[in-house]
Design a protein around this motif. Structure first.
Motif, short mmCIF file in Angstrom:
data_model
loop_
_atom_site.label_atom_id
_atom_site.label_comp_id
_atom_site.label_asym_id
_atom_site.label_seq_id
_atom_site.Cartn_x
_atom_site.Cartn_y
_atom_site.Cartn_z
N ALA A 89 0.83 -1.22 0.00
CA ALA A 89 0.00 0.00 0.00
C ALA A 89 0.86 1.26 0.00
N GLU A 90 2.00 1.19 0.73
CA GLU A 90 2.91 2.34 0.77
C GLU A 90 3.46 2.64 -0.62
N GLU A 113 -8.27 11.10 -11.80
CA GLU A 113 -8.49 10.79 -10.39
C GLU A 113 -8.08 9.35 -10.14
N LEU A 114 -7.13 9.18 -9.25
CA LEU A 114 -6.63 7.84 -8.92
C LEU A 114 -6.99 7.49 -7.48
N THR A 115 -7.47 6.28 -7.27
CA THR A 115 -7.77 5.79 -5.92
C THR A 115 -7.28 4.36 -5.77
N LEU A 116 -6.94 3.99 -4.55
CA LEU A 116 -6.60 2.61 -4.21
C LEU A 116 -7.73 2.07 -3.35
N ALA A 117 -8.38 1.00 -3.82
CA ALA A 117 -9.52 0.43 -3.09
C ALA A 117 -9.36 -1.08 -3.01
N LYS A 118 -10.00 -1.66 -2.02
CA LYS A 118 -10.05 -3.12 -1.90
C LYS A 118 -11.52 -3.51 -1.96
N GLU A 119 -11.91 -4.10 -3.08
CA GLU A 119 -13.32 -4.43 -3.30
C GLU A 119 -13.46 -5.57 -4.30
N LYS A 120 -14.67 -5.96 -4.55
CA LYS A 120 -14.96 -7.02 -5.51
C LYS A 120 -14.57 -6.59 -6.93
N ILE A 121 -14.21 -7.55 -7.73
CA ILE A 121 -13.91 -7.26 -9.14
C ILE A 121 -15.23 -7.05 -9.88
N PRO A 122 -15.44 -5.85 -10.47
CA PRO A 122 -16.74 -5.55 -11.10
C PRO A 122 -16.85 -6.08 -12.52
N VAL A 123 -16.58 -7.35 -12.68
CA VAL A 123 -16.63 -7.98 -14.00
C VAL A 123 -17.53 -9.20 -13.91
N ILE A 124 -18.31 -9.42 -14.95
CA ILE A 124 -19.21 -10.57 -14.99
C ILE A 124 -18.40 -11.86 -14.85
N GLY A 125 -18.85 -12.73 -13.95
CA GLY A 125 -18.17 -14.00 -13.72
C GLY A 125 -17.26 -13.98 -12.49
N TYR A 126 -17.09 -12.83 -11.86
CA TYR A 126 -16.21 -12.73 -10.68
C TYR A 126 -16.99 -12.39 -9.41
N ALA A 127 -18.28 -12.63 -9.44
CA ALA A 127 -19.11 -12.28 -8.28
C ALA A 127 -18.70 -13.06 -7.03
N ASP A 128 -18.24 -14.28 -7.21
CA ASP A 128 -17.87 -15.10 -6.05
C ASP A 128 -16.39 -14.97 -5.68
N VAL A 148 -6.38 -1.47 -12.44
CA VAL A 148 -5.27 -2.43 -12.36
C VAL A 148 -5.50 -3.25 -11.09
N TYR A 149 -5.59 -4.58 -11.25
CA TYR A 149 -5.92 -5.47 -10.14
C TYR A 149 -4.65 -6.17 -9.62
N PHE A 150 -4.53 -6.22 -8.29
CA PHE A 150 -3.47 -6.99 -7.63
C PHE A 150 -4.18 -8.02 -6.75
N ILE A 151 -4.28 -9.24 -7.26
CA ILE A 151 -5.12 -10.27 -6.63
C ILE A 151 -4.62 -10.62 -5.22
N GLN A 152 -3.29 -10.57 -4.99
CA GLN A 152 -2.73 -10.99 -3.70
C GLN A 152 -2.11 -9.84 -2.91
N ASP A 153 -2.43 -8.61 -3.24
CA ASP A 153 -1.82 -7.45 -2.57
C ASP A 153 -0.29 -7.53 -2.64
N ASN A 154 0.18 -7.93 -3.79
CA ASN A 154 1.62 -8.14 -3.96
C ASN A 154 1.98 -7.79 -5.40
N LEU A 155 3.03 -6.99 -5.57
CA LEU A 155 3.42 -6.58 -6.93
C LEU A 155 3.75 -7.78 -7.80
#
Length: 205
Positions: A89-90, A113-128, A148-155
């Protein structure tokens, strides 16, 4: 018949000058000839024997400069840690987001406008799918958006990219920089600009 007028002439011969000067044989006499055991006095005289001065100099150890003894050994300069080694995050907030804002501004994107958020992926098929960290970029009053998605909070972990237009939802998610062995700040910046160029979203296209 002639009479002897000098008592020495009668039977005693006067000693010659050589005999008077000759040393007595009763006492030892020093000579200039060196003996086998005594050193030649001139051999140790530096004025008459250059070898004596050289020998004396060779035996004397060279004096060390006064400062050398007190001078500490130079410490090795430690290499500064890379910005990518910071906590995730840093790094995103302190390094990636400001650098991306500046880079896209050079491409004509002035209201990003740039933001860093932790939320669900808003794409069809990733609801679960679980929530993941996402860098969300919007401009043109939200009519253009990328993530840009970081699935494991890791570069270095799995990454993805999506885009949406007209304030809609992204229709798909695609792999992002999957061929790179190690992700760096420069690679992330390059990847985002390249992907937005592919959409013809930047002024210079």
């Amino acid at each position: 018949m002639a009479e002897a007028t000098n008592p020495n002439e009668a039977g005693e011969v006067a000693p010659s000058v050589a005999e008077e000067s000759a040393p007595s044989t009763d006492s030892p006499v020093a000579t200039d000839i060196p003996s086998a055991n005594a050193p030649d006095p001139t051999a140790l005289n530096p004025e008459t024997s250059p070898n004596a001065a050289e020998e004396k100099t060779a035996k004397k150890p060279a004096a060390k400069p006064a400062g050398d003894a007190a001078k500490p050994a130079a410490a090795k300069k430690e290499k500064a840690p890379a910005v990518e080694d910071k906590p995730f995050a840093e790094f995103i907030q302190q390094d990636f987001m400001p650098a991306l804002t500046a880079k896209l501004a050079k491409q004509g994107v002035e209201d990003l406008e740039l933001t860093l958020a932790k939320e669900k992926i808003p794409v069809i098929g990733y609801a679960d799918a679980p929530e993941c960290s996402q860098i969300i970029g919007r401009w043109n009053d939200g009519w253009r958006e990328f993530r840009v998605y970081f699935i494991q909070d890791n570069l270095q972990g799995p990454r993805g990219f999506s885009y949406a237009e007209n304030k809609g939802k992204p229709s798909t998610i695609e792999p992002f920089l999957i061929d790179e062995r190690k992700i760096t700040l420069d690679l992330l910046l390059f990847g985002v600009v390249q992907r937005l160029n592919g959409q013809k979203w930047l002024v210079r296209n």
